[in-house]
Scaffold this active site. Structure first.
Site, PDB file in Angstrom:
ATOM      1  N   GLY A  84       0.814  -1.201   0.000  1.00  0.00           N
ATOM      2  CA  GLY A  84       0.000   0.000   0.000  1.00  0.00           C
ATOM      3  C   GLY A  84       0.851   1.254   0.000  1.00  0.00           C
ATOM      4  O   GLY A  84       1.902   1.316  -0.633  1.00  0.00           O
ATOM      5  N   HIS A  85       0.422   2.227   0.784  1.00  0.00           N
ATOM      6  CA  HIS A  85       1.065   3.540   0.785  1.00  0.00           C
ATOM      7  C   HIS A  85       2.393   3.548   1.533  1.00  0.00           C
ATOM      8  O   HIS A  85       3.280   4.334   1.211  1.00  0.00           O
ATOM      9  CB  HIS A  85       0.115   4.564   1.412  1.00  0.00           C
ATOM     10  CG  HIS A  85       0.646   5.964   1.402  1.00  0.00           C
ATOM     11  ND1 HIS A  85       0.846   6.668   0.230  1.00  0.00           N
ATOM     12  CD2 HIS A  85       1.041   6.769   2.407  1.00  0.00           C
ATOM     13  CE1 HIS A  85       1.325   7.868   0.531  1.00  0.00           C
ATOM     14  NE2 HIS A  85       1.458   7.958   1.833  1.00  0.00           N
ATOM     15  N   LEU A  86       2.543   2.717   2.514  1.00  0.00           N
ATOM     16  CA  LEU A  86       3.754   2.737   3.347  1.00  0.00           C
ATOM     17  C   LEU A  86       4.547   1.435   3.201  1.00  0.00           C
ATOM     18  O   LEU A  86       4.370   0.511   3.969  1.00  0.00           O
ATOM     19  CB  LEU A  86       3.377   2.956   4.824  1.00  0.00           C
ATOM     20  CG  LEU A  86       2.652   4.264   5.112  1.00  0.00           C
ATOM     21  CD1 LEU A  86       2.133   4.270   6.535  1.00  0.00           C
ATOM     22  CD2 LEU A  86       3.594   5.434   4.881  1.00  0.00           C
TER      23      LEU A  86
END
Length: 87
Positions: A84-86
């Site tokens: 995902g984003h991280l």
């Protein structure tokens, strides 16, 4: 921010958000909203760059990463699957 089944990652993200705190998170959001656009200056950079993007980033669209890589003269763009984003 994380997949529903990724409970350990969700706990890590929650701990990070708690450390930053509400006021810190709000300050980060405000700073992002008024920051000076930087991508127009990418062309002068001469070093190699690797732009990594999570395939399941729900916060920032992959097109943003692709545009960043396209604006950097010596960049590669790579997608991290199941991320995902991280990363």
């Amino acid at each position: 921010m994380v997949r529903k089944e990724a409970t350990a990652e969700a706990a890590t993200f929650k701990q990070m958000a708690e450390r930053v705190g509400g006021a810190g998170g709000a300050a980060q959001a405000r700073a992002m909203g008024v920051r000076q656009e930087a991508t127009s200056r990418f062309g002068v950079l001469t070093m190699p760059a690797l732009i990594l993007w999570g395939a399941q980033d729900a916060l920032v669209p992959m097109e943003i990463g692709r545009a960043m890589a396209a604006a950097l003269p010596h960049a590669q763009f790579a997608v991290l699957e199941n991320c995902g984003h991280l990363p």
